[in-house]
Design an enzyme around this catalytic site. Structure first.
Site, short mmCIF file in Angstrom:
data_model
loop_
_atom_site.label_atom_id
_atom_site.label_comp_id
_atom_site.label_asym_id
_atom_site.label_seq_id
_atom_site.Cartn_x
_atom_site.Cartn_y
_atom_site.Cartn_z
CD GLU A 221 -2.74 1.28 2.52
OE1 GLU A 221 -2.68 0.36 3.36
OE2 GLU A 221 -3.51 2.24 2.63
CB SER A 305 -12.32 4.71 1.09
OG SER A 305 -12.06 4.80 2.47
N GLY A 306 -9.53 6.50 1.24
CA GLY A 306 -8.74 7.75 1.24
C GLY A 306 -9.46 9.04 1.58
N GLY A 307 -10.67 8.98 2.12
CA GLY A 307 -11.39 10.21 2.45
C GLY A 307 -12.57 10.48 1.51
CB SER A 332 -8.73 -2.96 1.41
OG SER A 332 -8.15 -3.04 2.70
CE1 TYR A 394 -6.42 3.92 9.27
CE2 TYR A 394 -6.50 5.50 7.49
CZ TYR A 394 -7.08 4.48 8.21
OH TYR A 394 -8.32 4.06 7.88
P1 13P Z 1 -9.26 4.32 4.24
O1 13P Z 1 -10.21 3.44 3.46
O2 13P Z 1 -9.92 5.01 5.36
O3 13P Z 1 -8.48 5.22 3.34
O4 13P Z 1 -8.24 3.32 4.94
C1 13P Z 1 -7.05 3.00 4.36
C2 13P Z 1 -6.25 2.05 5.15
O5 13P Z 1 -5.11 1.88 4.84
C3 13P Z 1 -6.83 1.31 6.27
O6 13P Z 1 -6.19 0.07 6.40
#
Ligand code: 13P
Length: 394
Positions: A221, A305-307, A332, A394
């Site tokens: 990632e 999803s990134g926001g 994910s 995060y």
């Molecule tokens: P989001 O879907 O909130 O961007 O989460 C990304 C993430 O890396 C969580 O494991």
């Protein structure tokens, strides 16, 4: 195989699934085509078949990953959004609500846990790992140790966690984890600098190799942050650069592509760009990038999803599954699966059932999107609310 003999074969070697494979040398090479057939072993250790099977199980039709690997600090942010204190019992109650949702396994194939959750149990004393297994959900674990400033860069960061990773991974495997996650980030407004991209790619590759060596399927990632006012073309350019470098180092570290999963950002304009892109445009740019950079040996692409809002993330995924792809294209999500759940729960016991139903609604919507069959017709206003936070950590 010993290192020396592996190195000798390296120039011509390749991996095959589940054992030995043969190939014949090309005309013009030192040994003639007709006379020599070479049999090469695959590189991997004892976990190869299991890794491939785990990755396939996670990347199964109509299913994706629930990410609840928030560190305690981030879990605190989720709780404070509904006025709850960041205490261990509150975090535990929230994680229990999510993981014990009846029927979750129909739409969710894997759950990424934060380290402490791997060892925790429900209030009835059942291990979370067993709760997941009973639903045929593969337990996974966040193994990185977070981001710190990268000296010598344009105010960028790098991801820590390689020290001791092999022994930690072996321990996680013993406690039931079968896949891992390492999230590093790349910032477009900060450059990104060549140094930051190289560091991100190298770190991911070392982590992936160590994970596979210990039986964990690595989720790779490199999150390209949404921050910035750049157009979608710029995101495409950066994503191509980042993934080229990631695959270069994955190959250099002899990572088995059939036993990894990717967690990319979708290719979108920067969050502060004047124009928003439609799901069809995002799908077109994202799939173009992936087709240019990701070999079909990789079993699954599990987007973050990134926001984005819950609905946006689902619509974009749906748009990407309107025609067949070389890989399983799925989700994910953390924020895009949890937002309505939190708002429904409000920390109250009497709301647990309704909150679990809200999680199922989101999981089912994304399951349909994985199959290209989602429609946003009945979605709530809450689900349409964006969750982008500038400089989110995060
Ligand atoms: P989001 O879907 O909130 O961007 O989460 C990304 C993430 O890396 C969580 O494991």
């Amino acid at each position: 195989m010993a290192c020396a003999s592996f190195a000798k074969l390296n120039a011509a070697s390749f991996y095959s699934i589940g054992g030995h494979k043969s190939f014949t040398q090309r005309p013009g090479s030192s040994t003639s085509l007709a006379t020599r057939t070479v049999s090469l072993p695959i590189r991997a250790g004892s976990f190869t078949d299991e890794l491939i099977q785990t990755a396939k199980t996670i990347a199964s039709p109509g299913r994706g990953i629930l990410a609840i690997d928030e560190s305690n600090a981030t879990c605190g942010k989720r709780l404070s959004s509904i006025g709850l204190d960041n205490t261990e019992p509150n975090c535990q109650a929230y994680r229990q609500l999510l993981l014990t949702t009846p029927g979750l396994g129909e739409y969710i194939s894997g759950a990424i846990l934060f380290e402490e959750t791997l060892y925790q149990s429900t209030t009835d004393g059942k291990k979370f790992v067993d709760v997941l297994r009973d639903q045929k959900i593969v337990p996974g674990i966040k193994v990185d140790k977070g981001l710190v400033p990268l000296p010598g860069s344009n105010n960028e960061s790098w991801c820590q966690g390689l020290d001791g990773l092999a022994s930690r991974s072996a321990e996680y495997y013993k406690h039931g984890a079968r896949f891992a996650k390492w999230r590093t980030v790349v910032s477009i407004p900060c450059g990104p600098s060549a140094l930051a991209v190289k560091e991100a790619a190298w770190g991911l590759a070392r982590y992936a190799s160590i994970s596979q060596d210990n039986g964990l399927v690595p989720i790779v990632e490199p999150e390209i942050l949404l921050d910035g006012d750049h157009p979608i073309e710029r995101t495409l350019e950066v994503a191509e650069k980042v993934w080229a470098e990631v695959f270069y180092y994955l190959a250099e570290n002899n990572v088995i592509f059939e036993g990894i999963l990717l967690k990319p950002s979708m290719v979108t304009p920067g969050a502060e760009h004047k124009q928003k892109a439609s799901p069809d445009t995002i799908a077109k740019y994202t799939l173009t990038m992936l087709k240019r950079r990701v070999p079909p040996a990789v079993p699954g692409i599990m987007f973050l999803s990134g926001g984005q809002s819950e609905v946006e993330a689902t619509l974009n995924l749906n748009a990407m599954n309107q025609s067949p792809n070389p890989w399983h294209v799925s989700f994910s999500y953390a924020r895009a699966l949890q937002n309505t759940v939190l708002k429904t729960w409000q920390g109250r016991l009497e709301n647990v059932e309704a909150a679990q139903k809200a999680l199922l609604v989101r999981a089912k919507a994304n399951s349909l999107a994985q199959l290209g069959k989602y429609s946003a017709e009945d979605e709530s206003e809450e689900a349409k609310r964006g969750m982008f936070v500038k400089g989110y950590t995060y």
